[in-house]
Scaffold this motif. Structure first.
Motif, PDB file in Angstrom:
ATOM      1  N   ASP A  26     -29.545   5.285   7.383  1.00  8.88           N
ATOM      2  CA  ASP A  26     -28.624   6.143   6.730  1.00  8.88           C
ATOM      3  C   ASP A  26     -27.091   6.192   7.192  1.00  8.88           C
ATOM      4  N   ARG A  27     -26.489   7.007   6.749  1.00 13.25           N
ATOM      5  CA  ARG A  27     -24.903   7.021   7.172  1.00 13.25           C
ATOM      6  C   ARG A  27     -24.809   8.116   8.324  1.00 13.25           C
ATOM      7  N   ARG A  28     -25.601   8.115   9.299  1.00 15.36           N
ATOM      8  CA  ARG A  28     -25.371   9.010  10.583  1.00 15.36           C
ATOM      9  C   ARG A  28     -24.355   8.054  11.283  1.00 15.36           C
ATOM     10  N   ARG A  29     -23.357   8.733  11.988  1.00 12.01           N
ATOM     11  CA  ARG A  29     -22.189   8.324  13.077  1.00 12.01           C
ATOM     12  C   ARG A  29     -23.030   8.342  14.456  1.00 12.01           C
ATOM     13  N   GLU A  38     -20.068   3.716  13.246  1.00 14.35           N
ATOM     14  CA  GLU A  38     -20.027   4.267  12.189  1.00 14.35           C
ATOM     15  C   GLU A  38     -20.210   3.467  10.767  1.00 14.35           C
ATOM     16  N   PRO A  39     -20.792   4.000   9.826  1.00 15.68           N
ATOM     17  CA  PRO A  39     -20.976   3.250   8.599  1.00 15.68           C
ATOM     18  C   PRO A  39     -19.310   2.804   7.931  1.00 15.68           C
ATOM     19  N   CYS A  41     -16.005   1.833   6.218  1.00 10.00           N
ATOM     20  CA  CYS A  41     -15.392   2.449   5.242  1.00 10.00           C
ATOM     21  C   CYS A  41     -13.811   1.750   5.026  1.00 10.00           C
ATOM     22  N   PHE A  85     -20.927  -3.216   1.106  1.00 12.58           N
ATOM     23  CA  PHE A  85     -21.334  -1.817   0.810  1.00 12.58           C
ATOM     24  C   PHE A  85     -22.625  -2.214   0.028  1.00 12.58           C
ATOM     25  N   PHE A  90     -26.219  -3.595   5.787  1.00 10.63           N
ATOM     26  CA  PHE A  90     -25.777  -2.204   5.865  1.00 10.63           C
ATOM     27  C   PHE A  90     -24.632  -2.392   7.193  1.00 10.63           C
ATOM     28  N   TYR A  92     -21.480  -1.583   9.838  1.00 10.20           N
ATOM     29  CA  TYR A  92     -21.041  -0.575  10.666  1.00 10.20           C
ATOM     30  C   TYR A  92     -19.759  -1.301  11.330  1.00 10.20           C
TER      31      TYR A  92
END
Length: 238
Positions: A26-29, A38-39, A41, A85, A90, A92
């Motif tokens: 998931d996109r949890r930090r 961090e995912p 960005c 993306f 996935f 990070y």
């Protein structure tokens, strides 16, 4: 290794009990002492990540990657937007806590929740991140999240068998060597024999203890170690 027998006296695998499968990343930090995971960005990470990875003017860190190096920031962003993306891999970014700069990246990939297997891949550290407490902690945070939060049973590290630095990194982090798949794939017009390493959920308790002790014994400012991670891993396994 313990042998399990079925009613016919045949050897079979250990029962998984109440394990019901793993879940997708998931996109949890993930936050540690020296960094956050961090995912990835574009808006948040692209500028500092490109600048940090560009510290390697020789392109050495990209030799065993399927992509890169990138000649310009625009080309790097275009690659990010076209490649980074999806659900698998996935991506990070590794963000230095004191400065907020993204200094490296990695992914979860080859993700199989039904079998409980996941790989850490696409690992690339800027020269300023290599051989630092931040680098080790980032790898620890990803492994811990995979086992504890996402409930995977197997954590893989695969590499080009000719990549000596990646072999050493896998061993140092507690991965166990499993062998080589010859002619497994190709990239940049070259053959790749793929070496496999892994950590299983039954091995993670001792490794997690070792990582935590190692982190607790680091200098809180400089991150310098008093004892090597390998020493803590040996002690935890006794």
């Amino acid at each position: 290794m313990k042998i399990f027998l079925n009613d016919l006296g045949q050897p079979v695998g250990e029962c998984l009990g109440d394990w019901q499968g793993a879940i997708l990343p998931d996109r949890r930090r993930l936050t540690g002492k020296f960094c956050s995971v961090e995912p990835l960005c574009v808006d948040t990470h692209s500028e500092s990540l490109f600048a940090a990875l560009s510290e390697d003017t020789s392109g050495r860190t990209w030799t065993y990657m399927r992509y890169g190096p990138f000649s310009s920031f625009g080309a790097f962003v275009q690659w990010m937007e076209g490649y980074c993306f999806s659900a698998d891999p996935f991506f990070y970014a590794f963000v230095e806590k004191n400065t907020g700069r993204a200094l490296g990246m990695a992914t979860y990939c080859s993700i199989s929740p039904s079998h409980g297997s996941i790989e850490v891949g696409h690992v690339n550290f800027a020269p300023s991140m290599q051989r630092t407490a931040m680098a080790t902690e980032a790898m620890y945070l990803m492994a811990r999240h995979a086992f504890r939060a996402l409930h995977y049973r197997r954590y893989e590290w695969r590499l080009d068998n000719l990549n000596a630095a990646s072999h050493e990194a896998a061993k140092r982090l507690g991965f166990l060597y499993e062998g080589v798949f010859r002619n497994a794939s190709n990239y940049k017009g070259r053959n790749r024999d793929t070496a496999w390493y892994s950590i299983t959920h039954s091995e993670w308790d001792d490794l997690e203890t070792a990582f935590e002790l190692w982190l607790d014994h680091l200098d809180p400012v400089s991150g310098k170690q008093q004892k090597s991670l390998g020493e803590f891993i040996k002690t935890a396994a006794q």
